[in-house]
Enzyme design. Structure first.
Site, PDB file in Angstrom:
ATOM      1  N   GLN A   1       6.030  -5.434  -8.795  1.00 36.18           N
ATOM      2  CA  GLN A   1       5.870  -5.512  -7.336  1.00 36.18           C
ATOM      3  C   GLN A   1       5.119  -6.681  -7.164  1.00 36.18           C
ATOM      4  O   GLN A   1       4.433  -7.317  -7.919  1.00 36.18           O
ATOM      5  CB  GLN A   1       5.144  -4.193  -6.966  1.00 36.18           C
ATOM      6  CG  GLN A   1       3.575  -4.189  -7.146  1.00 36.18           C
ATOM      7  CD  GLN A   1       3.051  -2.781  -7.043  1.00 36.18           C
ATOM      8  OE1 GLN A   1       3.674  -1.802  -7.155  1.00 36.18           O
ATOM      9  NE2 GLN A   1       1.728  -2.742  -6.664  1.00 36.18           N
ATOM     10  N   GLY A   2       5.505  -7.269  -5.890  1.00 39.79           N
ATOM     11  CA  GLY A   2       4.826  -8.520  -5.604  1.00 39.79           C
ATOM     12  C   GLY A   2       4.216  -8.150  -3.969  1.00 39.79           C
ATOM     13  O   GLY A   2       4.694  -7.149  -3.168  1.00 39.79           O
ATOM     14  N   TYR A   3       3.465  -9.201  -3.443  1.00 45.98           N
ATOM     15  CA  TYR A   3       3.045  -9.087  -2.250  1.00 45.98           C
ATOM     16  C   TYR A   3       3.628 -10.310  -1.071  1.00 45.98           C
ATOM     17  O   TYR A   3       3.457 -11.455  -1.740  1.00 45.98           O
ATOM     18  CB  TYR A   3       1.304  -9.117  -1.970  1.00 45.98           C
ATOM     19  CG  TYR A   3       1.120  -7.630  -2.642  1.00 45.98           C
ATOM     20  CD1 TYR A   3       0.693  -6.449  -1.868  1.00 45.98           C
ATOM     21  CD2 TYR A   3       0.963  -7.465  -4.011  1.00 45.98           C
ATOM     22  CE1 TYR A   3       0.545  -5.373  -2.414  1.00 45.98           C
ATOM     23  CE2 TYR A   3       0.638  -6.272  -4.686  1.00 45.98           C
ATOM     24  CZ  TYR A   3       0.378  -5.147  -3.753  1.00 45.98           C
ATOM     25  OH  TYR A   3       0.153  -3.929  -4.284  1.00 45.98           O
ATOM     26  N   LEU A   4       4.065 -10.141  -0.440  1.00 49.34           N
ATOM     27  CA  LEU A   4       4.394 -11.195   0.781  1.00 49.34           C
ATOM     28  C   LEU A   4       3.192 -11.447   1.672  1.00 49.34           C
ATOM     29  O   LEU A   4       3.341 -12.663   2.138  1.00 49.34           O
ATOM     30  CB  LEU A   4       5.491 -10.478   1.495  1.00 49.34           C
ATOM     31  CG  LEU A   4       6.942 -10.263   0.912  1.00 49.34           C
ATOM     32  CD1 LEU A   4       7.082  -9.045   0.270  1.00 49.34           C
ATOM     33  CD2 LEU A   4       7.944 -10.793   1.814  1.00 49.34           C
TER      34      LEU A   4
END
Length: 173
Positions: free
Chosen positions: A28-31
């Protein structure tokens, strides 16, 4: 609008491993991530998550505590891969283990990469004051410590934490 009510704990032992129902790798990554939340330019984290052949876009209110507004939308796997590769400032990797105790699901996250060594158990509840089992392997609660929020683990990974931060001895929960 869904309200996520979640409590997070360190683990007192590895005894939970004997009760794993299934496990899945998650990236998961964060925009919209930790820096925007810290400087006040965002009121929510925005995350892309890939778990096997399923993917989601998740928006979570930037309010501290165990109850937060949350929106979760399935997206195509190819879109999640593109978001993680091009629009996120780092990717968090972990294996999520599903452990059921007395009918209650605990999600035990075992982190990789710069967060290797961090293992936390989360339990989602129907109400803030809902009772839940406390198996002997469940350790200190860290729900109120924002450094344990996934959004913060990219900018301030576990490998950089002091021994007191790792055991949550530096703050009362």
């Amino acid at each position: 609008m869904k309200i996520e009510i979640e409590r997070k704990f360190l683990l007192a032992s590895d005894d939970w491993r004997a009760a794993i129902e299934r496990s899945e790798p998650i990236a998961q990554g964060y925009l919209v991530g930790a820096q925007a939340l810290r400087d006040g330019s965002a009121r929510a984290s925005v995350r892309a998550r890939l778990a096997g052949e399923h993917a989601w876009l998740n928006i979570k209110a930037a309010t501290p505590g165990i109850a937060r507004a949350e929106f979760d939308y399935p997206i195509p796997v190819a879109d999640a891969r593109a978001l993680l590769a091009s629009l996120c400032n780092g990717v968090l990797e972990k294996v999520r283990h599903h452990v059921r105790v007395d009918g209650v699901l605990f999600e035990v996250d075992e982190f990789d990469g710069d967060n290797h060594g961090l293992i936390v158990a989360e339990v989602e509840l129907p109400a803030v004051d809902a009772p839940f089992p406390r198996p002997p392997w469940l350790g200190r609660e860290v729900s109120a410590l924002t450094r344990y929020y996934n959004v913060n683990l990219i900018a301030h990974p576990y490998r950089q934490w002091s021994p007191a931060e790792r055991t949550a001895e530096d703050a009362a929960c």
